[in-house]
Design a protein around this motif. Structure first.
Motif, short mmCIF file in Angstrom:
data_model
loop_
_atom_site.label_atom_id
_atom_site.label_comp_id
_atom_site.label_asym_id
_atom_site.label_seq_id
_atom_site.Cartn_x
_atom_site.Cartn_y
_atom_site.Cartn_z
N MET A 141 0.82 -1.21 0.00
CA MET A 141 0.00 0.00 0.00
C MET A 141 0.86 1.27 0.00
O MET A 141 0.61 2.19 -0.75
N LEU A 142 1.90 1.32 0.83
CA LEU A 142 2.69 2.54 0.93
C LEU A 142 3.41 2.88 -0.38
O LEU A 142 3.82 4.02 -0.58
N ALA A 143 3.58 1.89 -1.27
CA ALA A 143 4.22 2.17 -2.55
C ALA A 143 3.41 3.14 -3.40
O ALA A 143 3.95 3.77 -4.31
N LEU A 144 2.12 3.30 -3.10
CA LEU A 144 1.28 4.24 -3.83
C LEU A 144 1.39 5.65 -3.27
O LEU A 144 0.97 6.61 -3.92
N PHE A 145 1.93 5.76 -2.06
CA PHE A 145 2.00 7.04 -1.37
C PHE A 145 3.30 7.77 -1.72
O PHE A 145 4.22 7.19 -2.29
N PRO A 146 3.41 9.04 -1.36
CA PRO A 146 4.65 9.79 -1.63
C PRO A 146 5.85 9.18 -0.93
O PRO A 146 5.71 8.39 0.01
N GLU A 147 7.03 9.60 -1.36
CA GLU A 147 8.27 9.04 -0.81
C GLU A 147 8.42 9.33 0.68
O GLU A 147 9.05 8.56 1.40
N SER A 148 7.86 10.43 1.15
CA SER A 148 8.00 10.77 2.56
C SER A 148 6.97 10.09 3.45
O SER A 148 7.00 10.26 4.67
N ALA A 149 6.04 9.33 2.87
CA ALA A 149 5.00 8.68 3.67
C ALA A 149 5.61 7.58 4.54
O ALA A 149 6.49 6.84 4.10
N LEU A 164 7.92 15.44 -5.45
CA LEU A 164 7.85 16.32 -6.63
C LEU A 164 9.24 16.59 -7.20
O LEU A 164 9.45 16.49 -8.41
N ARG A 165 10.18 16.92 -6.34
CA ARG A 165 11.53 17.23 -6.83
C ARG A 165 12.21 15.98 -7.38
O ARG A 165 12.91 16.06 -8.41
N ALA A 166 12.02 14.84 -6.74
CA ALA A 166 12.63 13.60 -7.22
C ALA A 166 12.09 13.23 -8.60
O ALA A 166 12.84 12.82 -9.50
N ASN A 167 10.77 13.36 -8.78
CA ASN A 167 10.16 13.06 -10.08
C ASN A 167 10.69 14.00 -11.16
O ASN A 167 10.99 13.58 -12.29
N ALA A 168 10.80 15.27 -10.83
CA ALA A 168 11.28 16.26 -11.80
C ALA A 168 12.71 15.94 -12.23
O ALA A 168 13.04 15.97 -13.42
N ARG A 169 13.56 15.62 -11.27
CA ARG A 169 14.95 15.33 -11.59
C ARG A 169 15.09 14.06 -12.42
O ARG A 169 15.91 14.00 -13.34
N ALA A 170 14.28 13.06 -12.12
CA ALA A 170 14.34 11.80 -12.87
C ALA A 170 13.95 12.02 -14.33
O ALA A 170 14.58 11.47 -15.26
N LEU A 171 12.92 12.83 -14.57
CA LEU A 171 12.47 13.07 -15.94
C LEU A 171 13.45 13.97 -16.69
O LEU A 171 13.69 13.77 -17.89
N LEU A 188 4.46 13.51 -12.90
CA LEU A 188 5.22 14.44 -12.07
C LEU A 188 4.56 14.66 -10.72
O LEU A 188 5.24 14.77 -9.70
N VAL A 189 3.23 14.74 -10.70
CA VAL A 189 2.54 15.17 -9.48
C VAL A 189 1.59 14.14 -8.88
O VAL A 189 1.18 14.29 -7.72
N GLY A 190 1.23 13.10 -9.64
CA GLY A 190 0.21 12.18 -9.16
C GLY A 190 0.53 11.51 -7.84
O GLY A 190 -0.22 11.60 -6.86
N ARG A 191 1.67 10.82 -7.79
CA ARG A 191 2.03 10.09 -6.58
C ARG A 191 2.39 11.04 -5.44
O ARG A 191 2.33 10.67 -4.27
N ALA A 192 2.75 12.27 -5.76
CA ALA A 192 3.11 13.24 -4.72
C ALA A 192 1.92 13.66 -3.88
O ALA A 192 2.10 14.22 -2.80
N GLY A 193 0.69 13.41 -4.35
CA GLY A 193 -0.49 13.91 -3.68
C GLY A 193 -1.28 12.85 -2.94
O GLY A 193 -1.44 11.72 -3.42
N VAL A 194 -1.78 13.21 -1.77
CA VAL A 194 -2.67 12.37 -0.96
C VAL A 194 -3.84 13.24 -0.55
O VAL A 194 -3.65 14.39 -0.13
N THR A 195 -5.06 12.73 -0.66
CA THR A 195 -6.22 13.47 -0.19
C THR A 195 -6.73 12.86 1.11
O THR A 195 -6.93 11.64 1.20
N LEU A 196 -6.90 13.71 2.11
CA LEU A 196 -7.41 13.29 3.41
C LEU A 196 -8.90 13.64 3.51
O LEU A 196 -9.29 14.77 3.21
N TYR A 197 -9.70 12.66 3.92
CA TYR A 197 -11.14 12.84 4.10
C TYR A 197 -11.54 12.42 5.51
O TYR A 197 -10.97 11.47 6.07
N ARG A 198 -12.59 13.05 6.03
CA ARG A 198 -13.16 12.65 7.31
C ARG A 198 -14.41 11.81 7.03
O ARG A 198 -15.24 12.17 6.20
#
Length: 419
Positions: free
Chosen positions: A1-9, A42-49, A283-293
């Protein structure tokens, strides 16, 4: 599961942390729904591309997430901006972009939009037979021509763009005529543009398109005496939104696209082109997580509905493209799943379902859900359906969070009303 989350998760016992901050603390301080973007990812994705394309150029597909702060961050990493409206151009300008760091798109560009592009020296991608005339009259100097080469990408029909009959670009004969027209009008025709679709899960369609593109350019050389200096290959590289998704690494796809284009042009007797790419989602997809209540939990014989405080107004992709997502119980991550449920939005639509089936610890009111891979085409496509205000967004890094888009208010919604 965590593989879908950002690198800092990371998981700190029961709690999901993002950028060194607990999800619960982010939700309490900024409210929900909340889009959390990881700067490290975000920065890691940008540098890789950037590395993948070598001496070519990378332009962020701004439609994936128009944000001044994000565009500025990507510009710091050497990423330009691909814009397709006056609004997106304004976002890019506010982030410091101009001239060669921009490429201007659109299948129905207004005269005002073309004049604005001309005033800042941005190259324009011609998308229709009469656009050379319009661009020249507006003062545009550099152009590319978008050609549609009839390759069907294996993706949802709503985000497939390279097929015959697409509303984008021109078939080869009309594209060749557009090149000739632009040259006759004294425009500097830098090259050609192609795009086969979005959320591409393999390289097959793009590889075939690139080979056809080289043949098209060779034909232009023979008939018009013109050779493309730039091969803009668009974007569309996919990401994983769900554990069952199998998508190659975007940097690998980008590297393959660039090397295939250079080889195809050489094999067609053409000089190597400068390769441009226009990635957005990757570039931005995996960098984002949406939190819901979580609010209502409704257990019915047929299924259990878990209602959240967002839905199709902040993420319409499940309704538009049948996109699949998953979720993590952000404050109960150490508990075993106790129930398979469906996550419903709060809107007055039976189709407002964010996730059909996901295994969670037995849900209860007040739980915090984290939905990964939501950095692209969520906020960008958000609406005010049912009079719902759009979410805030924060950028997290090393234990700090910075608001880069404030939450809309009811006053914001009423501000444009008259009478």
């Amino acid at each position: 599961m965590l593989a879908l989350f950002p690198e800092s998760a990371a998981l700190d016992g029961a709690d999901l942390t993002l950028g060194g901050l607990s999800s619960e603390s982010l939700a309490e301080e900024h409210g929900t729904p909340l889009v959390v973007l990881c700067e490290e990812t975000l920065r890691a994705n940008a540098r890789a591309l950037r590395e993948a394309v070598g001496d070519g150029r990378v332009f962020f597909g701004t439609k994936a997430l128009p944000s001044v702060a994000l565009l500025r961050l990507l510009r710091e990493e050497g990423i330009g901006a691909d814009v397709a409206s006056a609004g997106e151009l304004a976002f890019a300008e506010a982030a410091g972009h101009g001239g060669e760091t921009l490429v201007v798109h659109g299948n129905n560009k207004s005269t005002g939009f073309l004049r604005k592009a001309a005033s800042i020296g941005a190259p324009v991608v011609l998308d229709a037979s009469d656009e050379a005339e319009l661009a020249a009259a507006a003062g545009v100097e550099q152009v590319l021509v978008r050609v549609t080469l009839g390759v069907d990408a294996d993706t949802h029909e709503a985000i497939r763009t390279g097929h015959h009959g697409s509303k984008f670009g021109l078939p080869p004969d009309q594209a060749r005529a557009a090149v000739a027209d632009a040259l006759d009008r004294g425009l500097d025709v830098l090259g050609v543009h192609v795009h086969v679709g979005s959320q591409l899960e393999d390289f097959d369609a793009q590889a075939e398109t690139i080979v056809r593109l080289a043949a098209f350019v060779a034909g232009c050389r023979d008939e018009l005496g013109w050779t493309a200096r730039v091969a803009d290959l668009g974007g569309g590289f996919g990401i994983r939104h769900h554990p069952d998704d199998h998508v190659p690494d975007a940097a690998e796809l980008a590297r393959g696209a660039a090397s295939t284009a250079r080889l195809a042009f050489v094999e067609a007797g053409l000089p190597k082109p400068e390769v441009w790419l226009e990635p957005g989602r990757c570039l931005v997809g995996r960098a984002g997580v949406t939190l819901y209540r979580v609010g209502t939990v409704k257990r019915l014989p047929e299924r259990t509905w878990v209602a959240i405080d967002g839905g199709m107004s902040d993420n319409p992709r499940p309704q538009l493209y049948r996109a699949r997502y998953t979720a993590l119980s952000a404050t109960r991550a150490d508990e075993q799943p106790g129930e398979t449920v469906s996550v419903a939005g709060m809107h007055c639509e039976s189709g407002d379902v964010l996730i059909d089936d996901v295994a969670l610890p037995t849900p209860r009111r007040g739980d915090l859900l984290a939905v990964p891979a939501t950095g692209a085409y969520t906020l960008a496509m958000a609406s005010n359906y049912n009079g719902v205000a759009r979410p805030a967004a924060v950028l997290v890094r090393d234990g700090s969070a910075r608001v880069i888009r404030r939450r809309e208010t009811i006053d914001d919604l009423l501000r444009t009303e008259l009478g």
